[in-house]
Enzyme design. Structure first.
Site, PDB file in Angstrom:
ATOM      1  CG  PHE A 128      -1.870   0.855   1.183  1.00  0.00           C
ATOM      2  CD1 PHE A 128      -2.862   0.577   0.109  1.00  0.00           C
ATOM      3  CD2 PHE A 128      -1.777   1.812   2.005  1.00  0.00           C
ATOM      4  CE1 PHE A 128      -3.506   1.665   0.485  1.00  0.00           C
ATOM      5  CE2 PHE A 128      -2.733   3.309   2.304  1.00  0.00           C
ATOM      6  CZ  PHE A 128      -4.113   3.477   1.515  1.00  0.00           C
ATOM      7  CG  ASP A 199      -1.331  -1.954   7.016  1.00  0.00           C
ATOM      8  OD1 ASP A 199      -1.892  -2.273   7.478  1.00  0.00           O
ATOM      9  OD2 ASP A 199      -0.424  -0.885   6.508  1.00  0.00           O
ATOM     10  CE1 TYR A 224     -10.387   3.918   5.313  1.00  0.00           C
ATOM     11  CE2 TYR A 224      -9.412   4.588   7.833  1.00  0.00           C
ATOM     12  CZ  TYR A 224      -8.770   4.337   6.112  1.00  0.00           C
ATOM     13  OH  TYR A 224      -7.496   4.685   5.413  1.00  0.00           O
ATOM     14  CE  LYS A 225      -8.595   0.070   4.640  1.00  0.00           C
ATOM     15  NZ  LYS A 225      -7.507  -0.305   3.633  1.00  0.00           N
ATOM     16  NE  ARG A 372     -10.062  -2.721  -3.511  1.00  0.00           N
ATOM     17  CZ  ARG A 372      -9.586  -2.041  -2.496  1.00  0.00           C
ATOM     18  NH1 ARG A 372      -8.322  -2.545  -1.911  1.00  0.00           N
ATOM     19  NH2 ARG A 372     -10.393  -0.865  -2.604  1.00  0.00           N
TER      20      ARG A 372
HETATM   21  C1  LIG Z   1      -6.966   1.633   3.727  1.00  0.00           C
HETATM   22  C2  LIG Z   1      -5.207   0.434   4.150  1.00  0.00           C
HETATM   23  C3  LIG Z   1      -3.749   2.193   4.311  1.00  0.00           C
HETATM   24  C4  LIG Z   1      -4.798   3.673   4.472  1.00  0.00           C
HETATM   25  O1  LIG Z   1      -4.020   4.105   5.810  1.00  0.00           O
HETATM   26  P1  LIG Z   1      -4.792   5.971   5.849  1.00  0.00           P
HETATM   27  O2  LIG Z   1      -3.546   6.261   6.937  1.00  0.00           O
HETATM   28  O3  LIG Z   1      -6.100   5.470   7.119  1.00  0.00           O
HETATM   29  O4  LIG Z   1      -5.180   6.185   4.876  1.00  0.00           O
HETATM   30  C5  LIG Z   1      -2.809   1.802   4.946  1.00  0.00           C
HETATM   31  N1  LIG Z   1      -2.147   0.440   4.765  1.00  0.00           N
HETATM   32  C6  LIG Z   1      -3.187  -0.001   4.342  1.00  0.00           C
HETATM   33  C7  LIG Z   1      -2.372  -1.198   3.917  1.00  0.00           C
HETATM   34  C8  LIG Z   1      -4.462  -0.120   3.781  1.00  0.00           C
HETATM   35  O5  LIG Z   1      -5.063  -1.213   3.548  1.00  0.00           O
END
Ligand SMILES: *Cc1c(COP(=O)(O)O)cnc(C)c1O
Length: 411
Positions: A128, A199, A224-225, A372
């Site tokens: 990411f 993560d 938030y997921k 997705r």
């Molecule tokens: C969604 C996601 C993030 C999001 O990070 P934010 O700081 O909340 O924008 C980070 N890492 C991964 C792997 C994600 O899927």
């Protein structure tokens, strides 16, 4: 596994699904099939009610006294304690604070301060973006004293060596949903004397996790997921108990001070996870998350994982039955190697997803050609999967050029 072979059979599976009653705790518009819960989880009624109470009763009536009388000050710890069982941690190892990106910076910078003579952070190329950018920023901040090694996932293990002080990996890949073997790679990092940071953004609430059993050092993740905390909900971070006193975040701020209300000039980190607090947290966002986390009290993650696998297998099986040569599975075919979303490639993926959204099936698109679909077991039914793939089949057949839309800013 024998999956339902008709819409009626899907209905029968829904009727005996132990998670079926949980759907009623969500506000879902009828006629909509929501398959983007890995980007933004759906709204729970409890979340809306809790946020309303926070605004109207607590902020509205009790104003600043609420930090004490309504326990606002400790909420980051209380919500961390609620997330702890979902990741296999103890209550005093998890804190809710800031965003996932910021928490990555806090923990990676902490690891950097303890790096000794080691100078490398190993991560996966195609991770990411924040997970790479934050590390690149840290390397720049270090005056190039540290080096970021980003390699394809098959090469990650071989890159972890005696010069590595930290390994940063995303457990479930955000595009393909491919899983890393968390215990095995954690062991491998430790064998080289490196720390590891996982993560868990696409893992928490999607499958069972046991950070303690694997002795993982650090973790971060989104709420938030799959946890349905609301858009931009505060993230969490985990530090294994025995490391907490050695780990000082590079982002030292007043709320993480041992005595924040002494307002002294010198930084003295608070004990335990409290030092990872930065500035004043957004209480309204915390309230929305608190409401959403209550849903997990009665849920067995084994049921979640079993249903997630069944929904995913049903989805893939139905797509394969469509027999379209253009839509190809981009996730691992083996369920044991996938998280809870499925990715397909399609040469006109963006347009295809826009056409699906127009017909009430909401997934998302990730450049260059990935669509997705998240299978969120708390609020998706077997029959939703059946209907979604039926609609996908109709869209693929229609080749309706009028649906070629301009790209929106958020894909
Ligand atoms: C969604 C996601 C993030 C999001 O990070 P934010 O700081 O909340 O924008 C980070 N890492 C991964 C792997 C994600 O899927």
């Amino acid at each position: 596994m024998t999956l339902p072979a008709s819409r009626a059979e899907c209905e029968a599976w829904d009727a005996r699904d132990p998670l079926a009653p949980v759907r009623a705790r969500f506000q879902l518009k009828s006629g909509l099939i929501y398959m983007d819960g890995n980007s933004l989880g759906a709204l729970t009624h409890d979340s809306a009610a809790r946020a309303r109470a926070m605004i109207e009763d607590e902020w509205g009536n009790d104003l600043i006294r609420s930090w004490n009388v309504h326990g606002w000050f400790d909420l980051p710890h209380r919500l961390g304690a609620k997330i702890a069982p979902l990741i296999g941690a103890t209550a005093d190892e998890v804190l809710v604070a800031d965003s996932t990106s910021v928490n990555l910076f806090k923990l990676a910078s902490a690891a950097m301060m303890n790096r000794g003579a080691r100078h490398r952070i190993v991560t996966e190329s195609g991770n990411f973006p924040s997970d790479i950018y934050v590390l690149q920023g840290l390397a720049a901040l270090s005056g190039a004293a540290i080096e970021i090694i980003a390699v394809p996932r098959t090469e990650v293990i071989d890159c972890i060596d005696e010069s590595t002080f930290l390994v940063v990996l995303t457990h479930v890949h955000y595009k393909t949903a491919e899983l890393f073997d968390l215990p095995a790679i954690t062991r491998r990092a430790h064998a080289s004397g490196a720390r590891i940071l996982w993560d868990l953004s696409h893992s928490v609430g999607a499958l069972e996790l046991d950070l303690h059993a694997s002795r993982a050092d650090f973790a971060i993740g989104c709420t938030y997921k799959y946890l349905n905390g609301g858009p931009g909900a505060p993230a969490f971070l985990y530090v294994r108990r025995d490391l907490q006193d050695q780990v000082q975040p590079g982002l030292a701020a007043w709320m993480g001070h041992a005595a924040p209300f002494d307002f002294t000039d010198d930084y003295d980190p608070a004990p335990g996870m409290a030092r990872h607090r930065s500035g004043t947290p957004s209480m309204i966002a915390f309230a929305a998350l608190e409401g959403a986390l209550g849903v997990w009290d009665d849920i067995d993650l084994r049921d979640v994982r079993r249903k997630s696998v069944e929904l995913s297998e049903l989805f893939i099986g139905c797509v394969e039955a469509l027999g379209s040569p253009e839509i190809l599975l981009a996730s691992p075919r083996a369920a044991a190697r996938r998280g809870s979303h499925i990715a397909f490639s399609h040469p006109r993926g963006y347009e295809l997803m826009q056409a699906l959204i127009a017909r009430g099936v909401i997934g998302d698109f990730r450049a260059p050609d990935i669509i997705r679909f998240a299978l969120t077991p708390l609020y998706l039914r077997y029959v939703d999967v059946w209907d979604a793939v039926t609609i996908l089949g109709e869209v693929l057949l229609s080749h309706d050029r009028t649906e070629l839309l301009r790209r929106n800013a958020v894909t």
